[in-house]
Design a protein around this motif. Structure first.
Motif, mmCIF file in Angstrom:
data_model
loop_
_atom_site.group_PDB
_atom_site.id
_atom_site.type_symbol
_atom_site.label_atom_id
_atom_site.label_comp_id
_atom_site.label_asym_id
_atom_site.label_seq_id
_atom_site.Cartn_x
_atom_site.Cartn_y
_atom_site.Cartn_z
ATOM 1 N N GLU A 1 1.895 3.883 -18.051
ATOM 2 C CA GLU A 1 1.292 3.254 -19.222
ATOM 3 C C GLU A 1 2.285 2.454 -20.044
ATOM 4 O OE1 GLU A 1 2.925 7.169 -20.399
ATOM 5 O OE2 GLU A 1 1.634 6.469 -18.760
ATOM 6 N N SER A 2 3.569 2.735 -19.920
ATOM 7 C CA SER A 2 4.601 1.988 -20.654
ATOM 8 C C SER A 2 5.450 1.122 -19.735
ATOM 9 C CB SER A 2 5.497 2.963 -21.426
ATOM 10 O OG SER A 2 4.756 3.716 -22.366
ATOM 11 N N GLY A 3 5.006 0.947 -18.498
ATOM 12 C CA GLY A 3 5.782 0.162 -17.549
ATOM 13 C C GLY A 3 6.981 0.900 -17.000
ATOM 14 N N GLN A 4 6.962 2.258 -17.058
ATOM 15 C CA GLN A 4 8.129 3.044 -16.661
ATOM 16 C C GLN A 4 8.411 3.020 -15.160
ATOM 17 O OE1 GLN A 4 5.310 4.152 -18.252
ATOM 18 N NE2 GLN A 4 5.068 6.360 -17.998
ATOM 19 N N LEU A 5 7.488 2.488 -14.357
ATOM 20 C CA LEU A 5 7.750 2.365 -12.921
ATOM 21 C C LEU A 5 8.569 1.122 -12.596
ATOM 22 C CD1 LEU A 5 4.352 3.461 -11.329
ATOM 23 C CD2 LEU A 5 6.298 4.861 -12.024
ATOM 24 N N GLY A 6 8.645 0.180 -13.563
ATOM 25 C CA GLY A 6 9.478 -1.002 -13.357
ATOM 26 C C GLY A 6 8.961 -1.979 -12.336
ATOM 27 N N VAL A 7 7.653 -1.936 -12.034
ATOM 28 C CA VAL A 7 7.106 -2.788 -10.976
ATOM 29 C C VAL A 7 6.353 -3.995 -11.539
ATOM 30 C CG1 VAL A 7 6.964 -0.890 -9.335
ATOM 31 C CG2 VAL A 7 5.025 -1.339 -10.854
ATOM 32 N N GLY A 8 6.396 -4.212 -12.873
ATOM 33 C CA GLY A 8 5.799 -5.400 -13.457
ATOM 34 C C GLY A 8 4.392 -5.245 -13.973
ATOM 35 N N ASP A 9 3.822 -4.027 -13.934
ATOM 36 C CA ASP A 9 2.484 -3.804 -14.486
ATOM 37 C C ASP A 9 2.469 -2.485 -15.243
ATOM 38 O OD1 ASP A 9 2.094 -1.645 -12.645
ATOM 39 O OD2 ASP A 9 1.476 -3.070 -11.110
ATOM 40 N N VAL A 10 1.312 -2.125 -15.795
ATOM 41 C CA VAL A 10 1.177 -0.881 -16.564
ATOM 42 C C VAL A 10 0.055 -0.019 -15.997
ATOM 43 C CG1 VAL A 10 2.186 -1.754 -18.704
ATOM 44 C CG2 VAL A 10 -0.262 -2.102 -18.256
ATOM 45 N N THR A 11 -0.185 -0.125 -14.711
ATOM 46 C CA THR A 11 -1.189 0.700 -14.039
ATOM 47 C C THR A 11 -0.479 1.749 -13.192
ATOM 48 O OG1 THR A 11 -1.294 -0.824 -12.164
ATOM 49 C CG2 THR A 11 -2.852 -1.174 -13.973
ATOM 50 N N PRO A 12 -1.048 2.936 -13.083
ATOM 51 C CA PRO A 12 -0.392 3.991 -12.293
ATOM 52 C C PRO A 12 -0.368 3.657 -10.813
ATOM 53 C CG PRO A 12 -2.600 4.670 -12.968
ATOM 54 C CD PRO A 12 -2.321 3.395 -13.685
ATOM 55 N N HIS A 13 0.639 4.165 -10.122
ATOM 56 C CA HIS A 13 0.774 3.995 -8.672
ATOM 57 C C HIS A 13 0.854 5.389 -8.057
ATOM 58 C CE1 HIS A 13 1.783 -0.433 -8.422
ATOM 59 N NE2 HIS A 13 1.810 -0.203 -9.731
ATOM 60 N N THR A 14 -0.080 5.704 -7.169
ATOM 61 C CA THR A 14 -0.133 7.045 -6.586
ATOM 62 C C THR A 14 0.918 7.272 -5.517
ATOM 63 O OG1 THR A 14 -1.808 6.304 -5.012
ATOM 64 C CG2 THR A 14 -2.591 7.261 -7.083
#
Length: 589
Positions: free
Chosen positions: A361-374
């Motif tokens: 939700e805060s872009g913490q995956l660093g992939v350029g979006d704010v949607t979860p990735h399973t």
């Protein structure tokens, strides 16, 4: 009709059984019966799967005759006998609980010369739960405790046919009855905390936990036993079999010497699903064999470095199948480091690429979006290979091969070190930071080591002059010197372990200390790192819960300080303390 009783006396420790270790009885009319433990089925009697094995030891065809009505398995009239330490014998028919692998046809079996057939069954499926059969209560209690149990089998014919007494086939399960005691002064080998609970691994392989709803607590429903661990208690089922532990949010996971992984705490309670009553029994992670290294309480690496993970937080209680590990196929050529954040995970592969998955939700995956990735998703826009990764509650940072520092995610308190509070969903370089070799992160705070040994931190440090409570850019922690070995984060406090010749203690803490978690008796934020005194020996390991801190010292004892109103300090008292208190463990007095 013919009947058979085949057997021989033997002794075997379950945890050391190999794939071809079958103990054979004496041949009777050309047929020999054996018994074996299925390798990897578990280090404890309740986890064991057994194989009944029959082979033709002659040069002529042989037949295992049973009274066949329609279709029956060849073990339909086989009995399993279990002798407890008190000498009481329990007997169970195996036929209805076997052939889980469907290893051969049903009915009377013809054996060609040299042919071997196998039937597999679970010990837990044969012995019924106490709630189903009170007669089994004594045996079930024994089976959930690592100790000696004797088993032997009989292969008999139809009803009314006399059994041929030719001896017993015995199998000795569980751990040796006598284990060398822990060496004096060497009590604790590992310690880990999360939320409001902590666990310590003793050097004899027994895990002990304490705090609020600690892992392994007996009873979780209202009106049951008190779940507040005023004193440390051992985890049932895992005595003397644990070699590594990890913890997160009151959930602890343990790796055993056989490569299996068990988890306990939170809303996990295997005893409800598998035992019919609450008891805090650890849940075994299914499809997780050969684990060589734990990564917190959600993942484990195999010997080849590949990664398997399971979901623990926010799930309903496990069913009979327990928790299931999912192997990350693309983790080859191996994973070098795993960082657990608040609901998300990042894994650094040995080729220097970084992959993250989970909440976003805060872009913490660093992939350029704010949607979860399973599933694992590669983090783009990193110009060079990653050498170190850290994950906070909702942000992440990495050190690259050239010594640069990059961060992304939530920056409400300056956790990204970018000089502002704007969040970023893609990696952004932290200005002014070079020669970075290692990073660590917690709740809205980050620390980074430089090549010269200096430690630089930013975010919600809760320190006063010369830096601000919110360090929006990296600040050198000069008070710690150039020999910081470890940094741990609580909710709003931080502690560091240093190396050197300190005589007054090598743990320094700063930040909030309203409960004494930073070692200060004054309920305020510390203006600079405070040296924690009162422990016997130097600290060799640190861990932190939300509002308390624990350490293991050179003498092998465990010490905790901070909030203790829920038993977090492991002293048997429900009081807080700014001074380190020695945890009450059976080998620490």
């Amino acid at each position: 009709m013919r009947s058979w009783l085949l057997g021989a006396l033997f002794t075997l420790v379950a945890s050391s059984a190999a794939a071809d270790e079958v103990t054979w009885g004496k041949p009777v009319k050309g047929v020999q019966l054996g018994l074996a433990i299925v390798p990897g089925s578990g280090p404890l009697p309740t986890e064991l799967e057994l194989e009944a094995v029959a082979r033709n030891v002659t040069s002529q065809p042989q037949q295992l005759n049973v009274q066949a009505c329609d279709i029956v398995r060849w073990t339909a009239f086989t009995l399993l006998h279990v002798r407890t330490a008190s000498g009481r014998v329990f007997s169970y028919p195996i036929g209805d609980n076997v052939d889980v692998a469907d290893l051969h046809p049903h009915g009377p079996v013809n054996l060609a010369p040299g042919e071997t057939i196998r039937e597999r069954f679970s010990l837990k499926s044969v012995v019924r739960r106490p709630t189903e059969n009170p007669r089994d209560a004594e045996l079930w209690t024994l089976l959930e405790t690592p100790q000696q149990v004797e088993l032997w089998m009989e292969l008999v014919g139809g009803s009314g046919v006399p059994r041929m007494l030719s001896g017993h086939l015995k199998h000795r399960l569980g751990l040796p009855s006598s284990i060398a005691p822990v060496q004096a002064g060497r009590c604790v080998s590992q310690i880990s905390a999360g939320g409001s609970a902590a666990c310590a691994l003793l050097r004899d392989g027994t895990p002990w936990c304490w705090g609020s709803n600690p892992p392994g607590a007996h009873g979780t429903a209202e009106g049951t036993q008190d779940t507040k661990g005023q004193s440390p208690r051992p985890l049932p089922l895992l005595a003397r079999g644990t070699v590594e532990l990890g913890m997160e949010h009151n959930i602890a996971c343990m790796r055993t010497s056989t490569g299996s992984v068990y988890c306990a705490g939170g809303n996990l309670d295997a005893s409800v699903a598998a035992y019919g009553e609450s008891g805090g029994h650890p849940v075994r992670i299914q499809r997780m064999e050969g684990a060589a290294e734990l990564d917190g309480a959600q993942c484990a690496r195999a010997a080849d470095g590949t990664l398997s993970c399971w979901s623990l937080l926010g799930i309903p209680p496990p069913n009979l199948d327990g928790l299931v590990a999912i192997h990350w196929e693309e983790s080859a050529p191996g994973v070098a480091q795993v960082a657990m954040g608040g609901g998300f995970t990042c894994a650094l592969r040995k080729d220097g690429t970084l992959w993250c998955w989970g909440a976003n939700e805060s872009g913490q995956l660093g992939v350029g979006d704010v949607t979860p990735h399973t599933g694992p998703t590669r983090v783009p826009k990193l110009p060079l290979e990653v050498v170190s990764v850290a994950a906070g509650t909702s942000h992440a940072c990495v050190a690259l091969r050239d010594g640069s520092l990059w961060c992304w995610g939530r920056s409400e308190y300056g956790a990204l070190g970018l000089g502002d509070v704007h969040s970023s969903s893609v990696p952004t370089r932290v200005s002014g930071m070079s020669d970075v070799v290692r990073v660590a992160a917690g709740f809205q705070k980050t620390c980074a080591w430089k090549k010269d040994g200096s430690l630089w931190c930013f975010g919600d440090l809760l320190t006063e002059a010369p830096s601000h409570a919110l360090a929006m850019v990296p600040v050198e922690m000069k008070e710690l010197g150039r020999h910081v070995d470890e940094v741990v984060f609580g909710f709003r406090h931080t502690c560091a372990r240093t190396s050197g010749q300190e005589e007054e203690g090598n743990v320094l803490c700063w930040g909030e200390s309203t409960e004494g978690q930073s070692g200060s008796s004054e309920p305020r934020a510390l203006s600079s790192p405070l040296r924690v005194s009162g422990m016997k020996g130097q600290a060799v390991a640190l861990t932190a819960g939300d509002s308390f801190t624990c350490a293991v010292t050179t003498e092998g004892s465990a010490w905790c300080w901070g909030r203790g109103t829920d038993g977090q300090l492991g002293t048997g008292l429900m009081t807080s303390s700014a001074r380190p208190m020695r945890v009450r463990l059976p080998c620490s007095d």
